[in-house]
Design a protein around this motif. Structure first.
Motif, PDB file in Angstrom:
ATOM      1  N   UNK A  66     -54.683 -19.053   0.498  1.00 19.58           N
ATOM      2  CA  UNK A  66     -54.552 -18.081  -0.583  1.00 19.58           C
ATOM      3  C   UNK A  66     -53.122 -17.566  -0.671  1.00 19.58           C
ATOM      4  N   UNK A  67     -52.527 -17.250   0.469  1.00 21.33           N
ATOM      5  CA  UNK A  67     -51.153 -16.750   0.476  1.00 21.33           C
ATOM      6  C   UNK A  67     -50.189 -17.793  -0.067  1.00 21.33           C
ATOM      7  N   UNK A  68     -50.383 -19.038   0.311  1.00 19.33           N
ATOM      8  CA  UNK A  68     -49.488 -20.121  -0.105  1.00 19.33           C
ATOM      9  C   UNK A  68     -49.602 -20.426  -1.588  1.00 19.33           C
ATOM     10  N   UNK A  69     -50.778 -20.219  -2.175  1.00 16.40           N
ATOM     11  CA  UNK A  69     -51.019 -20.631  -3.560  1.00 16.40           C
ATOM     12  C   UNK A  69     -51.121 -19.458  -4.534  1.00 16.40           C
ATOM     13  N   UNK A  70     -50.864 -18.241  -4.057  1.00 11.87           N
ATOM     14  CA  UNK A  70     -50.944 -17.063  -4.924  1.00 11.87           C
ATOM     15  C   UNK A  70     -49.697 -16.968  -5.796  1.00 11.87           C
ATOM     16  N   UNK A  71     -49.901 -16.722  -7.078  1.00 11.39           N
ATOM     17  CA  UNK A  71     -48.803 -16.591  -8.031  1.00 11.39           C
ATOM     18  C   UNK A  71     -48.289 -15.147  -7.994  1.00 11.39           C
ATOM     19  N   UNK A  72     -46.996 -14.939  -7.743  1.00  9.62           N
ATOM     20  CA  UNK A  72     -46.471 -13.566  -7.698  1.00  9.62           C
ATOM     21  C   UNK A  72     -46.722 -12.773  -8.983  1.00  9.62           C
ATOM     22  N   UNK A  73     -46.789 -13.457 -10.124  1.00 13.27           N
ATOM     23  CA  UNK A  73     -47.024 -12.771 -11.391  1.00 13.27           C
ATOM     24  C   UNK A  73     -48.485 -12.356 -11.564  1.00 13.27           C
ATOM     25  N   UNK A  74     -49.384 -13.180 -11.097  1.00 10.27           N
ATOM     26  CA  UNK A  74     -50.827 -12.883 -11.153  1.00 10.27           C
ATOM     27  C   UNK A  74     -51.428 -13.229  -9.791  1.00 10.27           C
ATOM     28  N   UNK A  75     -51.259 -12.348  -8.815  1.00  8.52           N
ATOM     29  CA  UNK A  75     -51.710 -12.655  -7.448  1.00  8.52           C
ATOM     30  C   UNK A  75     -53.212 -12.900  -7.364  1.00  8.52           C
ATOM     31  N   UNK A  76     -53.583 -13.696  -6.391  1.00  2.31           N
ATOM     32  CA  UNK A  76     -55.005 -13.905  -6.139  1.00  2.31           C
ATOM     33  C   UNK A  76     -55.646 -12.591  -5.702  1.00  2.31           C
ATOM     34  N   UNK A  77     -56.900 -12.419  -6.095  1.00  2.00           N
ATOM     35  CA  UNK A  77     -57.701 -11.262  -5.698  1.00  2.00           C
ATOM     36  C   UNK A  77     -58.730 -11.735  -4.685  1.00  2.00           C
ATOM     37  N   UNK A  78     -58.748 -11.107  -3.510  1.00  2.09           N
ATOM     38  CA  UNK A  78     -59.648 -11.498  -2.433  1.00  2.09           C
ATOM     39  C   UNK A  78     -60.669 -10.388  -2.189  1.00  2.09           C
ATOM     40  N   UNK A  79     -61.961 -10.716  -2.280  1.00  2.00           N
ATOM     41  CA  UNK A  79     -63.027  -9.756  -1.973  1.00  2.00           C
ATOM     42  C   UNK A  79     -63.572 -10.104  -0.594  1.00  2.00           C
ATOM     43  N   UNK A  80     -63.429  -9.152   0.342  1.00  2.00           N
ATOM     44  CA  UNK A  80     -63.539  -9.463   1.775  1.00  2.00           C
ATOM     45  C   UNK A  80     -64.654  -8.678   2.452  1.00  2.00           C
ATOM     46  N   UNK A  81     -65.476  -9.416   3.192  1.00  2.00           N
ATOM     47  CA  UNK A  81     -66.558  -8.893   4.018  1.00  2.00           C
ATOM     48  C   UNK A  81     -65.988  -8.652   5.418  1.00  2.00           C
TER      49      UNK A  81
END
Length: 255
Positions: free
Chosen positions: A116-131
């Motif tokens: 996720x960190x490697x492929x996240x776009x700085x303009x539209x970052x990935x959103x992670x919902x975490x358990x």
């Protein structure tokens, strides 16, 4: 009369309703926006096309820790991560009944977060919902180590960690999605009271079982109860809480 602010459910299992598409459309009619998490990559792929035209649904690709058995279980999710914006439900669960898969969970979560960190776009970052059940420290260690805390927007779902872990997560920029079940506890209500308001989100985690014949009305009622409890905890009006939660969700999802 002033029109009510929209309501956002930032963690629901839309695919577990008996008719997810009908539920999504009913939710839209009621002004509800949904971040729909999945528990396996197969569930995500099965609903990706049917829900593609539902503008009020952000569909997340996930691998819930309860479904992890081996480190290789991460492969199917990692294959789709470069092309998705929303990721979840992912995370760690150290409850006794899941102790046998702890090592695999750690490896899977590490690989997912690193990708996720490697492929996240700085303009539209990935959103992670975490358990994070009995595992907040390990989750935060992984988010820091992989760079996903910095490069993604991380949401801790139904957070029940310690006060120290809460503030560590807040310093890392994590958001917190709270629902009525979390707020039924004294700790949950206290966290709703003391957290910086910009980090608060509302969730339902509904439905509780697959094939549920309940629908958007249940989601709406649960969110309304959450708004009421948060308003009471913070000593502000329900409409102010609705507006703040909606603003926070829009900023998270870029909608």
């Amino acid at each position: 009369m002033t029109e009510k602010s929209a309501l956002f459910d930032t963690h629901c299992h839309l695919g577990w309703f008996a008719d997810p598409v009908a539920t999504a459309r009913d939710a839209a009619r009621q002004g509800l926006e949904l971040l729909a998490v999945t528990v396996t990559p197969d569930e995500y792929l099965s609903w990706q096309e049917p829900l593609a035209d539902e503008a009020n649904v952000s569909l997340a690709a996930g691998l819930h820790p309860w479904w992890v058995r081996r480190p290789e279980d991460a492969d199917a999710l990692i294959n789709v991560l470069p092309g998705v914006r929303f990721v979840g439900e992912i995370g760690l669960d150290a409850a006794p009944r899941h102790a046998g898969t702890w090592a695999a969970q750690l490896e899977v979560f590490e690989r997912i977060c690193a990708t996720c960190a490697e492929t996240s776009d700085p303009e539209t970052p990935k959103v992670l919902s975490i358990h994070a059940v009995r595992a907040a420290g390990a989750v935060l260690d992984t988010l820091e180590r992989t760079g996903s805390a910095e490069r993604c927007r991380c949401v801790l779902h139904w957070f029940s960690g310690s006060s120290e872990e809460l503030w560590r997560a807040a310093r890392l920029g994590c958001r917190f999605s709270l629902g009525e079940r979390a707020l039924a506890t004294r700790r949950g209500r206290e966290y709703a009271r003391i957290l910086p308001v910009e980090l608060l989100l509302a969730e339902t985690d509904l439905p509780e079982t697959k094939g549920s014949t309940t629908g958007a009305a249940e989601v709406l009622a649960s969110l309304e109860r959450t708004v009421s409890v948060v308003a009471a905890a913070r000593g502000v009006s329900e409409e102010e809480v609705r507006r703040l939660l909606a603003d926070n969700a829009r900023a998270l999802l870029d909608v």
